[in-house]
Design a protein around this motif. Structure first.
Motif, PDB file in Angstrom:
ATOM      1  N   GLN A  85      41.094  46.671  29.633  1.00  0.00           N
ATOM      2  CA  GLN A  85      39.649  46.690  29.846  1.00  0.00           C
ATOM      3  C   GLN A  85      39.260  47.678  30.944  1.00  0.00           C
ATOM      4  OE1 GLN A  85      37.905  42.867  30.360  1.00  0.00           O
ATOM      5  NE2 GLN A  85      36.130  43.644  31.456  1.00  0.00           N
ATOM      6  N   PHE A  86      40.151  47.913  31.893  1.00  0.00           N
ATOM      7  CA  PHE A  86      39.832  48.776  33.010  1.00  0.00           C
ATOM      8  C   PHE A  86      40.143  50.240  32.752  1.00  0.00           C
ATOM      9  CE2 PHE A  86      40.637  44.656  35.180  1.00  0.00           C
ATOM     10  CZ  PHE A  86      39.316  44.415  35.506  1.00  0.00           C
ATOM     11  N   GLU A 143      29.142  48.990  38.523  1.00  0.00           N
ATOM     12  CA  GLU A 143      30.592  49.188  38.421  1.00  0.00           C
ATOM     13  C   GLU A 143      31.313  48.613  39.638  1.00  0.00           C
ATOM     14  OE1 GLU A 143      31.634  53.257  37.577  1.00  0.00           O
ATOM     15  OE2 GLU A 143      30.222  53.344  35.907  1.00  0.00           O
ATOM     16  N   LEU A 154      39.625  37.964  38.328  1.00  0.00           N
ATOM     17  CA  LEU A 154      39.820  37.269  37.059  1.00  0.00           C
ATOM     18  C   LEU A 154      40.820  37.912  36.105  1.00  0.00           C
ATOM     19  CD1 LEU A 154      36.027  36.615  36.372  1.00  0.00           C
ATOM     20  CD2 LEU A 154      37.675  35.000  37.319  1.00  0.00           C
ATOM     21  N   VAL A 155      40.992  39.212  36.219  1.00  0.00           N
ATOM     22  CA  VAL A 155      41.775  39.952  35.225  1.00  0.00           C
ATOM     23  C   VAL A 155      42.801  40.834  35.950  1.00  0.00           C
ATOM     24  CG1 VAL A 155      41.599  41.579  33.298  1.00  0.00           C
ATOM     25  CG2 VAL A 155      39.719  40.028  33.755  1.00  0.00           C
ATOM     26  N   HIS A 188      44.998  45.615  33.075  1.00  0.00           N
ATOM     27  CA  HIS A 188      44.441  45.197  31.791  1.00  0.00           C
ATOM     28  C   HIS A 188      43.732  46.390  31.126  1.00  0.00           C
ATOM     29  CE1 HIS A 188      41.885  43.073  28.898  1.00  0.00           C
ATOM     30  NE2 HIS A 188      42.760  42.087  29.004  1.00  0.00           N
ATOM     31  N   LEU A 202      34.442  41.441  40.843  1.00  0.00           N
ATOM     32  CA  LEU A 202      34.569  40.222  40.036  1.00  0.00           C
ATOM     33  C   LEU A 202      35.811  40.255  39.153  1.00  0.00           C
ATOM     34  CD1 LEU A 202      30.845  39.735  38.974  1.00  0.00           C
ATOM     35  CD2 LEU A 202      32.144  38.402  40.643  1.00  0.00           C
ATOM     36  N   TYR A 203      36.039  41.390  38.486  1.00  0.00           N
ATOM     37  CA  TYR A 203      37.158  41.475  37.542  1.00  0.00           C
ATOM     38  C   TYR A 203      38.508  41.396  38.232  1.00  0.00           C
ATOM     39  CZ  TYR A 203      33.911  42.725  33.798  1.00  0.00           C
ATOM     40  OH  TYR A 203      32.911  42.722  32.885  1.00  0.00           O
ATOM     41  N   GLN A 204      38.622  41.947  39.448  1.00  0.00           N
ATOM     42  CA  GLN A 204      39.924  41.901  40.096  1.00  0.00           C
ATOM     43  C   GLN A 204      40.324  40.467  40.442  1.00  0.00           C
ATOM     44  OE1 GLN A 204      38.380  43.688  44.161  1.00  0.00           O
ATOM     45  NE2 GLN A 204      40.562  43.856  44.043  1.00  0.00           N
ATOM     46  N   ASP A 256      31.219  44.799  39.293  1.00  0.00           N
ATOM     47  CA  ASP A 256      32.144  44.402  38.230  1.00  0.00           C
ATOM     48  C   ASP A 256      33.589  44.481  38.701  1.00  0.00           C
ATOM     49  OD1 ASP A 256      30.023  43.966  36.544  1.00  0.00           O
ATOM     50  OD2 ASP A 256      30.289  45.830  35.403  1.00  0.00           O
ATOM     51  N   ALA A 257      33.933  45.534  39.437  1.00  0.00           N
ATOM     52  CA  ALA A 257      35.308  45.709  39.912  1.00  0.00           C
ATOM     53  C   ALA A 257      35.725  44.548  40.815  1.00  0.00           C
ATOM     54  CB  ALA A 257      35.442  47.040  40.645  1.00  0.00           C
TER      55      ALA A 257
END
Length: 173
Positions: free
Chosen positions: A133-134, A116, A126-127, A131, A122-124, A119-120
Motif C-alpha cells: 500500500q505504501f 499524506e 496499523l500497517v 506493505h 496513522l498507517y505506521q 496518513d503516514a
C-alpha cells in the motif's frame, strides 16, 4: 440500456518497480492516439454520432486500466467498435510532451501533502512499513520525465493482449 466495459490487467501496482505510472501514462496516450477514431475529440464525436454515452474513456487503478460505455442495445456493435479502437490500435501518434504535461498536472492536483503526512502517521501504527500500500503506485515528476515512446509501446505490446483483457457487457435486454 447496455453497458460495455473493457478491462486490461495492467494497473499501477503490477508495474511499480519497472516503471511507476506507465499504465496510467498509456491510458492517456490511448485516448489521445491516432487510430480507428483519431484522438479523444474524434472518439467523443464518434460516440455522440452513434448515441453512446462515454462513462469512462480511460481510468487506471491499482490493478486495471478500463473503459466504459453505455447505450441502447441496438448500438452495442458501435460500443464494441469504439472499445476496439481504443485498445487494439497501437498508440503511435500522440504528443509525448503533451502527455507529460497532463501527468504532471494530475500529480500536482491529486496530491495533498498535509493528508499524506497524517496518513503516514496513522498507517505506521496499523500497517507494516513494507506493505505494498505504501509503494508509489502512480508516477512522480521524476518518473514522468523519464517516460519514452518506446517504453509506452513496449508496455502496450506486452500487456494489451487478448489474454490479458476482459470484456463485460451487461444490460436490461
Amino acid at each position: 440500456h447496455v453497458i460495455a466495459g473493457l478491462m486490461v490487467f495492467a494497473g499501477f501496482r503490477q508495474f511499480q518497480r519497472e516503471s511507476p505510472g506507465l499504465s496510467h501514462a498509456l491510458e492517456h496516450a490511448l485516448a489521445d492516439a491516432e487510430g480507428v477514431m483519431p484522438r479523444i475529440l474524434g472518439k467523443q464525436r464518434f460516440a455522440r454520432e452513434h448515441r453512446l454515452i462515454i462513462e469512462s474513456l480511460g481510468s487506471t487503478d491499482a490493478e486495471t486500466a478500463s473503459w466504459r460505455l453505455r447505450a441502447t442495445p441496438e448500438h452495442l456493435s458501435d460500443m464494441l467498435c469504439l472499445l476496439n479502437g481504443v485498445t487494439r490500435v497501437a498508440p503511435t501518434e500522440f504528443s509525448l510532451t503533451g502527455l507529460k504535461e497532463v501527468l504532471n498536472r494530475e500529480f500536482a492536483e491529486e496530491r495533498n501533502l498535509d493528508q499524506e503526512k497524517i496518513d503516514a502517521i496513522l498507517y505506521q501504527l496499523l500497517v507494516p512499513a513494507d506493505h505494498p500500500q505504501f509503494a508509489g503506485f502512480k508516477e512522480t515528476p521524476e518518473t514522468v520525465a523519464r517516460l519514452t515512446e518506446e517504453q509506452l509501446l513496449a508496455h502496450w505490446r506486452r500487456y494489451y493482449t487478448l489474454a490479458n483483457k476482459v470484456l463485460v457487457v451487461a444490460g436490461s435486454k
